[in-house]
Enzyme design. Structure first.
Site, short mmCIF file in Angstrom:
data_model
loop_
_atom_site.label_atom_id
_atom_site.label_comp_id
_atom_site.label_asym_id
_atom_site.label_seq_id
_atom_site.Cartn_x
_atom_site.Cartn_y
_atom_site.Cartn_z
CB ILE A 11 42.73 -26.01 -27.45
CG1 ILE A 11 41.35 -26.56 -27.07
CG2 ILE A 11 43.01 -26.22 -28.94
CD1 ILE A 11 40.18 -25.81 -27.70
CB SER A 12 43.27 -28.18 -22.05
OG SER A 12 43.53 -28.08 -20.66
N PRO A 13 44.94 -25.15 -21.57
CG PRO A 13 44.28 -23.25 -20.36
CD PRO A 13 43.80 -24.22 -21.41
#
EC number: 5.99.1.4
Length: 199
Positions: A11-13
């Site tokens: 979920i890390s941009p």
């Protein structure tokens, strides 16, 4: 043959903005990669970091400006406030762990597909149908979502402990077998130069 332990969060941009550059770099330089998805929020709490929602407004404002800039540089579409973020990263992480153990598909493509689903397609990467589609698109059996859940959970927890022990504090984070560490998608060029003997 150089080896890279790749610590990241689904979920890390910033992990999304790395695209598939690590895989391209590894192919060029003959590197092997072990993919180590982890719980980024717990990693923050263990290593002195702060979850995005709890950061000072000035940090939040900078992040909101910087992410679109980095996306433009990377040539990747980005939704700054995706509909399903944050979400539970564990199910997609378990699928990646199961796919790595099973082999036979494009693991880097799977990782990027899951991240793209979150940050460009506004899908919930905690949902089984989204994960199954990403597995299938990357050449893996979509039923991997149903197998290896226990071992996936154990490996997911172990990845966090290994990350803390290795000095990892964010994502994406690249640790070479020589002990050299590179944090952030914007350090992939430095990693490349290091592999070329220039840094």
């Amino acid at each position: 043959m150089p080896h890279i332990d790749y610590y990241f969060a689904t979920i890390s941009p910033f992990t999304y903005l790395a695209g598939t550059k690590l895989e391209e770099l590894a192919k060029t330089h003959g590197c092997t990669i072990t993919y180590k998805p982890l719980d980024i929020i717990t990693l923050f709490s263990r290593t002195g970091g702060t979850p995005p929602k709890d950061r000072h407004p000035s940090r939040q404002e900078y992040r909101a400006q910087d992410l679109p800039r980095q996306a433009k540089k990377a040539g990747l579409p980005l939704t700054l406030h995706p509909a399903h973020w944050p979400t539970n990263p564990a199910p997609s992480s378990y699928a990646i762990i199961a796919a790595q153990q099973a082999g036979g598909g494009d693991l880097g493509g799977l990782v990027h597909g899951i991240l793209r689903a979150c940050w460009a397609e506004e899908k919930d990467v905690a949902e089984d149908e989204v994960i199954r589609a990403c597995l299938s698109d990357a050449g893996f059996d979509p039923d991997l979502t149903n197998s290896g859940l226990l071992s996936g959970a154990e490996t997911y927890g172990r990845n966090l402990e290994e990350a803390v022990a290795a000095g990892v504090f964010g994502a994406p984070f690249y640790v070479l077998d020589t002990g050299q560490k590179f944090w952030g998608q914007d350090r992939l060029e430095d990693l490349q130069m290091h592999l070329e003997g220039k840094l």
